[in-house]
Design a protein around this motif. Structure first.
Motif, PDB file in Angstrom:
ATOM      1  N   ALA A  47       0.837  -1.199   0.000  1.00 43.18           N
ATOM      2  CA  ALA A  47       0.000   0.000   0.000  1.00 43.18           C
ATOM      3  C   ALA A  47       0.870   1.246   0.000  1.00 43.18           C
ATOM      4  N   GLN A  48       1.910   1.194   0.867  1.00 42.95           N
ATOM      5  CA  GLN A  48       2.789   2.373   0.946  1.00 42.95           C
ATOM      6  C   GLN A  48       3.468   2.616  -0.387  1.00 42.95           C
ATOM      7  N   CYS A  49       3.921   1.520  -1.021  1.00 44.07           N
ATOM      8  CA  CYS A  49       4.603   1.673  -2.304  1.00 44.07           C
ATOM      9  C   CYS A  49       3.646   2.249  -3.361  1.00 44.07           C
ATOM     10  N   PHE A  50       2.403   1.727  -3.343  1.00 47.36           N
ATOM     11  CA  PHE A  50       1.442   2.215  -4.328  1.00 47.36           C
ATOM     12  C   PHE A  50       1.183   3.707  -4.112  1.00 47.36           C
ATOM     13  N   SER A  51       1.031   4.073  -2.840  1.00 44.76           N
ATOM     14  CA  SER A  51       0.730   5.488  -2.613  1.00 44.76           C
ATOM     15  C   SER A  51       1.933   6.349  -3.001  1.00 44.76           C
ATOM     16  N   CYS A  52       3.116   5.781  -2.814  1.00 47.55           N
ATOM     17  CA  CYS A  52       4.336   6.482  -3.212  1.00 47.55           C
ATOM     18  C   CYS A  52       4.354   6.678  -4.725  1.00 47.55           C
ATOM     19  N   LEU A  53       3.971   5.581  -5.420  1.00 51.62           N
ATOM     20  CA  LEU A  53       3.913   5.652  -6.883  1.00 51.62           C
ATOM     21  C   LEU A  53       2.918   6.731  -7.312  1.00 51.62           C
ATOM     22  N   ALA A  54       1.762   6.712  -6.641  1.00 53.46           N
ATOM     23  CA  ALA A  54       0.735   7.686  -6.987  1.00 53.46           C
ATOM     24  C   ALA A  54       1.259   9.100  -6.780  1.00 53.46           C
ATOM     25  N   ASP A  55       1.950   9.291  -5.659  1.00 54.80           N
ATOM     26  CA  ASP A  55       2.513  10.619  -5.388  1.00 54.80           C
ATOM     27  C   ASP A  55       3.477  11.030  -6.494  1.00 54.80           C
ATOM     28  N   ALA A  56       4.326  10.053  -6.887  1.00 52.25           N
ATOM     29  CA  ALA A  56       5.307  10.347  -7.932  1.00 52.25           C
ATOM     30  C   ALA A  56       4.584  10.746  -9.220  1.00 52.25           C
ATOM     31  N   GLN A  57       3.524   9.990  -9.553  1.00 55.18           N
ATOM     32  CA  GLN A  57       2.779  10.309 -10.785  1.00 55.18           C
ATOM     33  C   GLN A  57       2.160  11.701 -10.679  1.00 55.18           C
ATOM     34  N   MET A  58       1.637  12.008  -9.505  1.00 58.60           N
ATOM     35  CA  MET A  58       1.029  13.319  -9.322  1.00 58.60           C
ATOM     36  C   MET A  58       2.067  14.421  -9.538  1.00 58.60           C
ATOM     37  N   GLY A  59       3.253  14.152  -8.962  1.00 54.34           N
ATOM     38  CA  GLY A  59       4.338  15.115  -9.134  1.00 54.34           C
ATOM     39  C   GLY A  59       4.687  15.289 -10.601  1.00 54.34           C
ATOM     40  N   LEU A  60       4.748  14.134 -11.319  1.00 53.71           N
ATOM     41  CA  LEU A  60       5.044  14.167 -12.755  1.00 53.71           C
ATOM     42  C   LEU A  60       3.962  14.939 -13.482  1.00 53.71           C
ATOM     43  N   ALA A  61       2.702  14.720 -13.059  1.00 49.22           N
ATOM     44  CA  ALA A  61       1.585  15.389 -13.725  1.00 49.22           C
ATOM     45  C   ALA A  61       1.762  16.902 -13.630  1.00 49.22           C
TER      46      ALA A  61
ATOM     47  N   ASN B  98      -2.857  14.216 -18.268  1.00 49.08           N
ATOM     48  CA  ASN B  98      -4.015  13.329 -18.051  1.00 49.08           C
ATOM     49  C   ASN B  98      -3.584  11.891 -17.815  1.00 49.08           C
ATOM     50  N   GLU B  99      -2.593  11.496 -18.640  1.00 51.59           N
ATOM     51  CA  GLU B  99      -2.102  10.120 -18.499  1.00 51.59           C
ATOM     52  C   GLU B  99      -1.553   9.907 -17.081  1.00 51.59           C
ATOM     53  N   CYS B 100      -0.768  10.899 -16.654  1.00 51.09           N
ATOM     54  CA  CYS B 100      -0.196  10.788 -15.300  1.00 51.09           C
ATOM     55  C   CYS B 100      -1.298  10.718 -14.259  1.00 51.09           C
ATOM     56  N   LEU B 101      -2.323  11.592 -14.451  1.00 47.22           N
ATOM     57  CA  LEU B 101      -3.407  11.603 -13.470  1.00 47.22           C
ATOM     58  C   LEU B 101      -4.101  10.243 -13.398  1.00 47.22           C
TER      59      LEU B 101
ATOM     60  N   PHE C  36     -10.157  17.886  -9.885  1.00 46.22           N
ATOM     61  CA  PHE C  36      -9.300  18.567 -10.851  1.00 46.22           C
ATOM     62  C   PHE C  36      -9.648  18.128 -12.269  1.00 46.22           C
ATOM     63  N   ALA C  37      -9.918  16.834 -12.443  1.00 48.30           N
ATOM     64  CA  ALA C  37     -10.218  16.315 -13.765  1.00 48.30           C
ATOM     65  C   ALA C  37     -11.637  16.676 -14.174  1.00 48.30           C
ATOM     66  N   GLY C  38     -12.452  17.186 -13.257  1.00 47.22           N
ATOM     67  CA  GLY C  38     -13.798  17.633 -13.584  1.00 47.22           C
ATOM     68  C   GLY C  38     -14.813  16.518 -13.597  1.00 47.22           C
ATOM     69  N   GLU C  39     -14.444  15.361 -13.058  1.00 45.24           N
ATOM     70  CA  GLU C  39     -15.410  14.240 -13.037  1.00 45.24           C
ATOM     71  C   GLU C  39     -16.234  14.384 -11.763  1.00 45.24           C
ATOM     72  N   LYS C  40     -17.358  15.096 -11.824  1.00 47.11           N
ATOM     73  CA  LYS C  40     -18.127  15.427 -10.637  1.00 47.11           C
ATOM     74  C   LYS C  40     -18.671  14.206  -9.905  1.00 47.11           C
ATOM     75  N   SER C  41     -19.289  13.328 -10.736  1.00 45.48           N
ATOM     76  CA  SER C  41     -19.955  12.186 -10.083  1.00 45.48           C
ATOM     77  C   SER C  41     -18.927  11.300  -9.375  1.00 45.48           C
ATOM     78  N   LEU C  42     -17.787  11.109 -10.068  1.00 44.36           N
ATOM     79  CA  LEU C  42     -16.756  10.263  -9.456  1.00 44.36           C
ATOM     80  C   LEU C  42     -16.215  10.930  -8.210  1.00 44.36           C
ATOM     81  N   ARG C  43     -16.096  12.276  -8.294  1.00 49.72           N
ATOM     82  CA  ARG C  43     -15.597  12.992  -7.130  1.00 49.72           C
ATOM     83  C   ARG C  43     -16.565  12.813  -5.962  1.00 49.72           C
ATOM     84  N   ASP C  44     -17.859  12.916  -6.267  1.00 51.21           N
ATOM     85  CA  ASP C  44     -18.850  12.773  -5.195  1.00 51.21           C
ATOM     86  C   ASP C  44     -18.810  11.372  -4.576  1.00 51.21           C
TER      87      ASP C  44
END
Lengths: 560, 739
Positions: B656-670, B679-682, B718-726
């Motif tokens: 889990a920690q590694c995945f969240s780390c990966l996600a953080d890295a992708q966010m940073g790349l984004a 978008n791909e990074c997101l 950020f991506a504007g996907e309202k329903s998914l955000r909700d």
């Protein structure tokens, strides 16, 4: 001897008093015996006007002076008795050192005597051990003796019932010093003064060596029922099994119908007469009536031993050891059982134990002798038998055993002496005479042997003569070169075979002898007849066949 | 009281006699004789000590005999009831010996004519039994023989009904032929057999008690268990019949109270045992007494005393030239030194370096003590692992030990070997193999292994399961442990620590701080825990402090912990784990550079020692720091490269920690890209968040789940996907409610 039937009420009272008096003086066995006798009487119809009998209270002396003395010394006496009861004999004796009454003096000396006995037992070595010489003495005897003598000289002829106990003790110490005659006189005096002390009677009985002794003292015994019992007991001990004895016993049993003691005497009488079935039945009923009673069970076990009743003997052993495994009687029963199972080492162990418990236990010594004979340890057997004889000179089995042991050792002259002793105790027992006969035979004294064998033929119970004895007599005559006489006995032997005993080894031998004799006399036909019979008998066939062949050839020669 | 003979043995003798009379048809010989033998040689199960007639009945009732229509039990009954008096019993014992072959004519023909007596050879098992029984009977005093007979009557009595069926004449008095015509009321019967009072004297013999105790000692020493309850009842029963109790009882008592943690009791009993055995064994066993004493002292934490006792043991063993004892003591001292280095005097510490192990191996080999040799190899492997040295060398040592175990059939060393192997696999990050090893051990070697090993394996496998996120299953598994095993105090403590640890983890993830606090207190209260458990507890404490944001306390604690580990020269794995946590803490406190250097050095050591889970953890820490420092692509590529192997570790929390780390890295790349690249990074980040969320939800770490959800909501926003955000917001609220 007393003949009239005593008044039951009087006897009852007398026995009750006897129990109390004996137990007061710590003569426990006598007290037990008297109490047993008391309860074996039929229950009394109480007399209307008698108050509570005096015997329920402390029995006081009938003599005033003595009674006053006793009353004064009562606390000390009670103290001394309680010491005695907890086996502190020296202390018990010391407490009474300065007392003057006869009762206190008796207990004082008796405790001293018992203390001496105890010390003697403690000093004795292991039974039949290397240092066990039976010579250990009771060291108190001498001082007791001198004290008693002083008392008696002081009293002179002025002795009464209370002194009977002192006389009893005097007898005991005299007996310890092997002074039998004086001891006997002392016991007789004692029982005359007070007849209900059974211990005194027993000791008196032990001084009697044979029937003559008994007859000698009969006149001087008191006229009392106890005398009758004693005479019966002595007769039994001396192996008198005649009808008058039985009749006397029956008389006594009317007075004491349930007495186990008398029943035992009856059983022993049967036993001495070798009527084992009757004896066994009586013992059976005794055991059933009182399973805790161990007295004389060793005799019962002897009976079962002779009858080879293994399971029953085992059962009796079980019974005895359930009641008390440390009684000499129990050990003897168990020893007998093991002996019957041919486990002689264990049997010896149990007899040894019996003797450790009571060195004077006669049957154990004798039986141990038997075991050593079985184990081929003749020297130990001789020693054991010798001890038995030292304890009681009336035990014919021990004498006989001694004789047999010496015979094994080929010391026939010695053996002869012991067989004679045995035979004098059992004059109508053919076994003894037979043994004596064979002893004479070995010593090359055929004429004496013939006498002994002839004596063996006289038996009160068994009317039919033993063929073996007849054969032996025949052979003895042959030795004396009296062939005709020999032939006569041989023929008697054969006659006996036809009438009673049937074929035995002895008769075969007799027939063989006759066949040869006829052969020598050239009576071919007669010889052939005997020889042919022999061939049918199945014994000594080979010799008989050879004889037949020889005879045939001779007869054929004769015909030609 | 009897030395050897009991009623049960009489029944066995009767069976032997029936066999010797050739009354068994061929098909019955093996089952019945094996039944007999089972009760003659030292038994392997608890039930075989007291031989009841019922057991004999069930063993023989269905076996046909050579007599048509009769089972062997019928014949046995006949034989037993034919012993109808004390004399018959005597005769029985005399007769049984006639079935023995005379030593002079020992030419037993191998082929037996039908119905011929089958003679027993004097040295066969049955022959020895018969001879011993007959001899013991001869030894008996008369009254002992009688009490044997009486107990035999009581023993046989229940079969009267069955005997009556075949023999109509039998009655209540037919147990003794001498009682014919008498009733129970007769005085004679009362005197001889007692009125209704049971004689239990000869139901148990000293021989039985001895065998029972030996069996107990053996199983206790081998398996490390305590006396089971029913056995304790049996023992107490035996004590109540006045059998001569062998001194071994005290030893059993000693082991029992030792295992149950009763220190004074075990001391008392040990001394009592040696006092009672002094007179017949003299001083030959003095060193063993000392050895026991030393182990006992160590077990209760009196290390100084223990060392002194052990030194004395070694001296005595040397004096007596008892190599077995000496080697064992040395090996024990070696292990003791490893476990408690701070309690060892310097004299011993200096000797207990590597050479001592070589010495032990050589000595064990010389003396043919395979068990010790195998253990020495394992110790060597362990030492290699602890020092973080060559993995192949460790494997070699394990293999040597395994070879010895298999070729010399050393059952009870199997546990240690497999456990070590399992921990080796888990250090290498192959958790599946590690778990497999535990399972193999539990299903195949459980019966012959010490209870301690079994419980260790169980705890280890439960722990691995909990790492995978199956904590409930793991707890259930731990609960299923045989309660009988846990009666030994040490084992129970070990087990309880693991249960506590799992629960503590669970509570911590859930954010239930109060429960976690309580559990932590309980766990740290127990004074003697294994080093690995102690480390886990310490880590949990740090974690808890960090979760509550008390970083300064956490930092002090960790500094102290690492100092302690360094002092004790502890396992390298433990030290690295502590280093990584320290790096994490440092980075969280904002001292990223220091954290980075610590993490890198930890990773270097972990790589050198091939401690892969630790390595990955270090990498994750480094990646996190890199992300902080804005080196997103470097962090991403580093994590991306190790991910497959991380997944192999099957550690849900690490995943889990590694995945969240990966996600953080992708966010940073984004943040550094535009348009489609962003978008791909997101999308990738979202994907990693989902996977991380799944891992977190396995271990039910709600706090981290919430963090991830809020991240997700923000990305969707950020991506504007309202329903998914909700949806994400709803999830978040639900999680918040549940925590």
């Amino acid at each position: 001897m007393a003949t009239e039937v005593p008044d039951p009420h009087q006897l009852h009272a007398a026995l009750q008093t006897a129990v109390l008096k004996c137990s007061e003086r710590c003569l426990y066995q006598a007290a037990k015996w008297a109490a047993e006798a008391l309860t074996s009487m039929p229950p009394l119809v109480p007399l209307n006007d008698t108050p509570l009998p005096q015997t329920y209270l402390h029995p006081t002396s009938s003599h005033e002076k003595e009674a006053i003395l006793q009353a004064g010394e009562l606390p000390t006496y009670l103290l001394s008795k309680s010491y005695f009861d907890v086996h502190e004999y020296d202390r018990s004796s010391a407490v009474l050192a300065n007392c003057k009454s006869s009762k206190s003096r008796f207990l004082h000396l008796y405790a001293q005597y018992i203390a001496g006995e105890k010390r003697r037992d403690e000093e004795s070595e292991m039974i039949l051990g290397p240092l066990d010489t039976a010579a250990t003495q009771n060291r108190e005897v001498q001082s007791i003796l001198s004290t008693l003598e002083a008392i008696f000289t002081e009293k002179g002829d002025n002795i009464n019932e209370d002194d009977s106990w002192l006389l009893y003790l005097y007898g005991i110490v005299l007996l310890k010093q092997k002074n039998e005659d004086e001891a006997r006189a002392s016991f007789i005096k004692s029982v005359n003064l007070y007849p209900y002390n059974w211990s005194a009677w027993l000791e008196l009985g032990s001084t009697l060596g044979n029937l003559g002794d008994l007859n000698n003292i009969l006149q001087s015994l008191p006229n009392n029922i106890m005398t009758n019992i004693f005479v019966l007991y002595s007769n039994q001990e001396l192996y008198q099994t005649s009808d008058p004895v039985h009749a006397q016993l029956a008389d006594l049993q009317t007075i004491f119908p349930t007495s186990a003691f008398l029943k035992t005497q009856r059983a022993l009488l049967y036993y001495h007469a070798r009527e084992f079935d009757e004896a066994e039945a009586i013992f059976d009923s005794i055991v059933k009536a009182d399973p805790h009673r161990l007295d004389c069970l060793d005799h019962y076990s002897n009976i079962l031993y002779v009858m080879e009743r293994r399971p029953k003997l085992g059962f009796i052993a079980q019974l005895a050891s359930a009641t008390d495994k440390f009684r000499p009687e129990t050990c003897c029963v168990v020893g007998n059982y093991y002996s019957l199972k041919s486990e002689h080492e264990k049997a010896v162990m149990y007899f040894r134990r019996a003797l450790t418990l009571d060195r004077g236990f006669l049957s154990a010594w004798t039986l141990m002798g038997h075991e050593y004979v079985e184990m081929k340890n003749t020297h130990a057997a001789i020693e054991a038998y010798r001890r038995a004889v030292d304890v009681n000179r009336k035990d014919y089995r021990a004498w006989y055993g001694l004789g047999l042991s010496y015979e094994v050792l080929e010391m026939h002259y010695y053996a002869l002496f012991y067989f004679q002793r045995a035979a004098s105790l059992r004059p109508y027992d053919p076994q003894m005479w037979q043994a004596m006969g064979s002893c004479f035979d070995r010593m090359n004294r055929p004429s004496e042997a013939i006498k002994a064998y002839k004596r063996a033929l006289i038996s009160p119970t068994n009317t039919a003569p033993d063929t073996a004895v007849l054969l032996q007599i025949g052979l003895m005559f042959e030795k004396l070169n009296n062939q005709k006489e020999a032939a006569r006995w041989m023929e008697m032997c054969l006659k006996e075979e036809d009438e009673n005993s049937g074929l035995t080894q002895a008769t075969s031998k007799a027939r063989m002898w006759l066949a040869r004799w006829e052969f020598v006399n050239q009576n071919w036909a007669k010889a052939a007849e005997y020889a042919n019979e022999l061939c049918q008998d199945g014994q000594e066939i080979e010799e008989a066949k050879a004889l037949v062949r020889d005879l045939r050839s001779r007869m054929e020669v004769g015909k030609m | 009281m009897s030395r050897y003979l009991t009623s049960g043995k009489i029944a066995l003798l009767a069976l032997v006699e029936l066999y010797a009379e050739s009354r068994f048809p061929n098909q019955s010989v093996v089952p019945v004789l094996s039944f007999v033998i089972r009760h003659l040689v030292s038994p392997k199960e608890n039930a075989a000590f007291i031989l009841t007639l019922e057991r004999i009945k069930s063993a023989t009732l269905h076996q046909p005999s050579a007599v048509v229509g009769r089972t062997i039990f019928d014949l046995l009954l006949k034989k037993l009831w034919e012993i109808n008096s004390f004399d018959a019993l005597h005769t029985f014992f005399a007769n049984i010996q006639t079935y023995l072959i005379e030593p002079e004519r020992a030419d037993k023909s191998p082929v037996r004519v039908h119905g011929e007596k089958s003679m027993l050879s004097r040295t066969s098992v049955l022959g020895c039994f018969v001879r011993r029984a007959a001899l013991e009977y001869v030894r008996l005093q008369f009254h002992d023989a009688v009490s044997l007979w009486r107990s035999f009557i009581a023993y046989r009595e229940p079969t009267l009904a069955m005997w009556k069926k075949r023999n109509l004449g039998a009655g209540p008095m037919s147990f003794d032929v001498n009682l014919k015509g008498l009733g129970f009321g007769d005085g004679v019967v009362g005197v001889v057999y007692g009125r209704g009072k049971e004689s239990r004297d000869c139901t148990i013999s000293t021989d039985d008690v001895e065998r029972l105790l030996e069996f107990q000692v053996e199983s206790m020493q081998r398996m490390g268990t305590r006396v089971p309850d029913d056995m304790q009842v049996q023992l107490r029963q035996m004590l109540s019949t006045n059998v001569t109790i062998p001194a071994l009882t005290h030893y059993v008592e000693f082991l029992n109270s030792w295992r149950s943690g009763d220190y004074p009791g075990s001391f008392d009993n040990l001394h009592r045992y040696f006092d009672y055995t002094m007179h017949n064994r003299d001083r030959t066993f003095y060193q063993y007494a000392l050895l026991n004493l030393a182990i006992l002292q160590a077990d209760f934490g009196c290390y100084r005393e223990s060392i002194l006792a052990m030194q004395e043991t070694i001296n005595t063993a040397r004096e007596n030239k008892d190599m077995a004892c000496l080697n064992f003591s040395l090996s024990w001292l070696y292990h003791f030194h490893k476990a408690h280095p701070q309690d060892c005097p310097d004299v011993i510490s200096s000797r207990m370096e590597r050479e001592s192990l070589q010495f032990l191996k050589a000595k064990a080999k010389e003396g043919g003590m395979h068990h010790l040799q195998s253990m020495a190899h394992l110790s060597e492997a362990k030492q290699i692992l602890v020092g973080g040295e060559s993995i192949p060398a460790a494997f070699e040592s394990i293999l040597r030990s395994s070879h010895l175990n298999v070729t010399k059939n050393i059952h009870n060393a199997m546990g240690s070997q497999i456990l070590l192997q399992s921990s080796l696999w888990s250090r290498m990050g192959i958790s599946y193999l590690s778990w497999m090893n535990c399972e193999v051990f539990l299903s195949k070697y459980r019966v012959n292994s010490p209870i301690e090993d079994v419980v260790k394996a169980l705890c280890r496998s439960a722990y691995i399961m909990s790492l995978r996120g199956k904590t409930d299953e793991a707890l259930e598994r731990l609960d299923q442990v045989d309660q009988e095993c846990l009666r030994a105090l040490k084992v129970y403590q070990y087990w309880a620590t693991y249960v506590g640890l799992l629960k503590l983890r669970q509570a911590m993830y859930k954010g239930d701080t109060a429960a976690a606090e309580l559990l932590l207190q309980q766990l740290s209260a127990s004074p003697y825990v294994e080093p690995d458990c102690a480390l886990e507890i310490a880590i949990c404490r740090l974690d808890l402090l960090a979760r509550r944001g008390n970083y300064s306390a956490a930092l002090t604690a960790i500094t102290q912990l690492s100092e302690e580990l360094a002092r004790d020269r502890a396992d390298i794995y433990h030290r690295i784990r502590v280093m990584i946590i320290k790096a994490d803490l440092l980075s969280k406190c904002g001292r990223t550079v220091k954290g980075l250097s610590v993490a890198i050095s930890a990773a270097t050591i972990a790589w050198r020692s091939r401690l892969l889970p630790a390595l990955f953890q270090a990498f994750r820490t480094i990646a996190n720091i890199l992300i902080h420092m804005g080196e997103f692509s470097a962090a991403y590529s580093m994590m991306d490269n190790i991910m497959p192997q991380v997944l192999e570790c099957e550690d849900a929390y690490l995943n889990a920690q590694c995945f969240s780390c990966l996600a953080d890295a992708q966010m940073g790349l984004a943040g550094t890209r535009k348009g489609a690249g962003r978008n791909e990074c997101l999308h990738r980040a979202l994907e990693f968040i989902d996977r991380g969320f799944a891992e977190y939800s396995r271990i039910r770490d709600t706090k981290s789940q919430m963090t991830l959800m809020s991240q997700k909501a923000r990305i969707q926003d950020f991506a504007g996907e309202k329903s998914l955000r909700d949806d994400a917001v709803k999830w978040y609220k639900q999680l918040k409610k549940s925590s």
